[in-house]
Motif scaffolding. Structure first.
Motif: not given
Length: 134
Positions: A28-30, A37-43, A48-51, A113-118
């Motif tokens: 996990d190198k997210g 107002g925009k949160v972007t996660l990517s790895n 994956y990429e979550v916006i 990262e994704v689980n933390y943000m979700l």
């Protein structure tokens, strides 16, 4: 790169997604980027990429989040799995503030990262809308 897009607004919620393939051996190198107002996660390693686009979430997240080492990945995955299951059960129902389903596969390793943000988004959504997902 497979993409998970999460677009959130005051009046509506849209979650369009393509789930990443299961990759338990990926590291996990997210990265998380928060601006305007925009949160972007990517790895790229986990594909994956979550916006998340919600002005309220950015402010709430900056003042209410717990440090990343506060939660274990197991805790986050378990909470997200239960909350997303309830979210999806309510999605599209009449008089529901939840309009769209979240495509979250509990067999996929999304990384911390994704689980933390979700987790934090679902916690925020519950507080703002005065509802419980469990």
């Amino acid at each position: 790169m497979k993409t998970v897009n999460l677009f959130l607004g005051i009046l509506g919620l849209s979650f369009m997604s393509c789930v990443a393939q299961t990759k338990t051996d990926a590291v996990d190198k997210g990265t998380t980027k928060i601006e305007n107002g925009k949160v972007t996660l990517s790895n790229p390693d986990l594909e994956y990429e979550v916006i998340i686009m919600d002005n309220g979430f950015e402010r709430w997240f900056s003042t209410n989040r717990k440090p990343k080492d506060h939660y274990s990945i197991t805790f986050l995955e378990n909470k997200n799995r239960r909350w997303v299951q309830e979210w999806n059960a309510r999605a599209g129902r009449m008089n529901s503030v939840i309009e769209y389903r979240i495509d979250y596969n509990s067999q996929t390793h999304y990384g911390y990262e994704v689980n933390y943000m979700l987790y934090h988004y679902l916690l925020y959504f519950q507080q703002v809308n005065n509802l419980r997902l469990d």
